[in-house]
Design an enzyme around this catalytic site. Structure first.
Site, PDB file in Angstrom:
ATOM      1  N   ARG A  77      50.789  13.455 -70.119  1.00  0.00           N
ATOM      2  CA  ARG A  77      51.012  14.015 -71.246  1.00  0.00           C
ATOM      3  C   ARG A  77      50.589  15.164 -72.139  1.00  0.00           C
ATOM      4  O   ARG A  77      49.921  14.630 -73.055  1.00  0.00           O
ATOM      5  CB  ARG A  77      52.168  13.024 -72.271  1.00  0.00           C
ATOM      6  N   GLN A 101      53.111  19.822 -69.741  1.00  0.00           N
ATOM      7  CA  GLN A 101      54.331  19.859 -70.053  1.00  0.00           C
ATOM      8  C   GLN A 101      55.615  20.179 -69.042  1.00  0.00           C
ATOM      9  O   GLN A 101      56.398  19.525 -69.133  1.00  0.00           O
ATOM     10  CB  GLN A 101      54.435  20.368 -71.492  1.00  0.00           C
ATOM     11  N   ASP A 123      56.738  17.466 -66.541  1.00  0.00           N
ATOM     12  CA  ASP A 123      57.006  16.172 -66.924  1.00  0.00           C
ATOM     13  C   ASP A 123      58.295  15.912 -66.771  1.00  0.00           C
ATOM     14  O   ASP A 123      59.136  16.175 -67.696  1.00  0.00           O
ATOM     15  CB  ASP A 123      56.540  16.071 -68.390  1.00  0.00           C
ATOM     16  N   SER A 143      59.958  13.305 -69.752  1.00  0.00           N
ATOM     17  CA  SER A 143      60.385  13.849 -70.800  1.00  0.00           C
ATOM     18  C   SER A 143      61.701  14.715 -70.790  1.00  0.00           C
ATOM     19  O   SER A 143      62.679  14.451 -71.459  1.00  0.00           O
ATOM     20  CB  SER A 143      59.132  14.970 -71.434  1.00  0.00           C
ATOM     21  N   TYR A 171      52.523   7.665 -75.592  1.00  0.00           N
ATOM     22  CA  TYR A 171      53.149   6.445 -75.244  1.00  0.00           C
ATOM     23  C   TYR A 171      52.762   5.476 -76.373  1.00  0.00           C
ATOM     24  O   TYR A 171      51.928   5.389 -77.131  1.00  0.00           O
ATOM     25  CB  TYR A 171      52.781   5.819 -74.248  1.00  0.00           C
TER      26      TYR A 171
END
Length: 389
Positions: free
Chosen positions: A132, A137, A140, A143, A238
């Protein structure tokens, strides 16, 4: 290089790994793309939309996978006699040795598939393991899908709750807003907060990482939390498990907030995979009759002690909803976002019309699960050893 996309056959799965919009971009980058017939229908993408975008269509999944240099999937490859495989597909055995798999593999939940991929000498990248970082981004998938889950989870709570979410002034008098408590302020939690606020609820939220307080407040919720004795940040966006002392103090906070709330949305996952038990049976029994819990940690086992993943139950007047694979209930946009994530990953490592392996790159290094016949991810290796796989 040929990119192939097969139809998803996991129970309840309606997404597709690649949409026509992305096909055009990848064809322009020099790839050939072939889709299994019907792969996009459940998500709203007919075969004709793929052919219009320049992709080919093949009906036989075995021959399709056998011809692919890069295999794109939403879920782990189906393994013969594997759990939930009701279609008799053995996708890993059909794949070309040395091919590349890219998708949301969830390796710790799909150890048999990982073993099969390694045995077939497949280089497997799990997009749910992508670091991350700012650069990653756009790739991902974890997400992207969590965003959809947070949104849909609040809608489920609003439908099930025995009262309005917003404050209303009517001829019969004022109706006060529902109080919604969101546990966990990752991507899913922040989207849940924003959605509940848009629906007019009074929202309170918590997270074991106090540094997200500003993010919680930025989307309109009140932050509540405890002062931790030890940091709960595990890196990479996380959270990690709490110490025994911090867990006890957090449980007291959660119990107090749940007792005052009309709706509770839990979104906590350790490492983005496993759900810690945050709401005890005793806490549920102290909640108001008619209140609702939506357990968005159900895919990881559930955040509530009384949750039954995939089911809705009632305990002492409290409705507990534990939905599985919520992104698949919004298949059009879930597929669109997932496809864009995979396309960004491929595009980042495409040179001279081909995908290039570069394990010195932090993104590939973080996402690779199998390569050269070996399991490269340490946590996955340890899990396989524990299960004697």
């Amino acid at each position: 290089m040929r990119i192939v996309v097969v139809r998803e056959t996991a129970p309840g799965e309606r997404r597709v790994a690649l949409v026509p919009e992305s096909c055009k971009k990848l064809i322009q980058a020099g790839y050939e793309i072939v889709i299994e017939s019907g792969a996009g229908e459940s998500a709203g993408f007919a075969d004709s939309t793929y052919t219009d975008a320049g992709a080919g269509i093949i009906a036989d999944p075995a021959s399709l996978l056998g011809s692919g240099d890069v295999v794109l999937k939403v879920t782990a490859p189906a393994v013969a006699n594997g759990p939930g495989n009701n279609h008799g597909r053995d996708e890993t055995s059909w794949m070309k040795p040395g091919a590349i798999y890219v998708g949301s593999l969830m390796p710790l939940r799909n150890l048999r598939a990982v073993r099969a991929l390694a045995a077939k000498n497949i280089t497997a990248f799990a997009t749910d393991a992508i670091p991350r970082t700012t650069r990653a981004q756009s790739m991902d998938t974890l997400s992207s899908m969590a965003n959809l889950g947070g949104y849909k989870g609040v809608l489920l709570a609003a439908v099930e709750l025995n009262r309005y979410f917003p404050m209303l002034t009517t001829a019969a008098g004022m109706v006060f807003p529902a109080k919604v408590f969101v546990i966990g302020a990752g991507v899913a939690g922040l989207q849940a907060i924003a959605t509940a606020r848009r629906l007019g609820a009074n929202v309170v939220a918590t997270d074991v990482r106090p540094e997200v307080k500003e993010q919680i407040e930025s989307v309109g919720a009140k932050y509540v939390g405890i002062e931790l004795k030890e940091s709960a940040a595990a890196g990479g966006g996380y959270a990690k498990e709490l110490s025994d002392e911090d867990r006890r103090r957090q449980a007291e906070l959660l119990a107090a907030e749940c007792a005052q709330s009309d709706g509770v949305n839990t979104t906590a996952l350790i490492g983005g995979v496993f759900a810690p038990k945050l709401i005890s049976a005793d806490t549920v029994k102290k909640m108001k009759s008619g209140s609702v819990i939506v357990d968005l940690g159900a895919d990881g086992g559930g955040n509530c002690e009384l949750s039954r993943p995939g089911e809705t139950v009632q305990v002492a007047g409290v409705t507990i909803i534990a939905p599985l694979n919520l992104p698949s209930t919004v298949p059009y946009h879930a597929s669109l976002l997932f496809s864009r994530n995979l396309t960004a990953f491929l595009a980042a490592f495409t040179k001279d019309k081909a995908f290039h392996l570069d394990f010195n790159d932090d993104i590939q290094q973080g996402a690779v699960i199998t390569h050269g016949g070996d399991v490269k991810n340490q946590r996955t290796r340890e899990a396989m050893e524990k299960e004697n796989l």
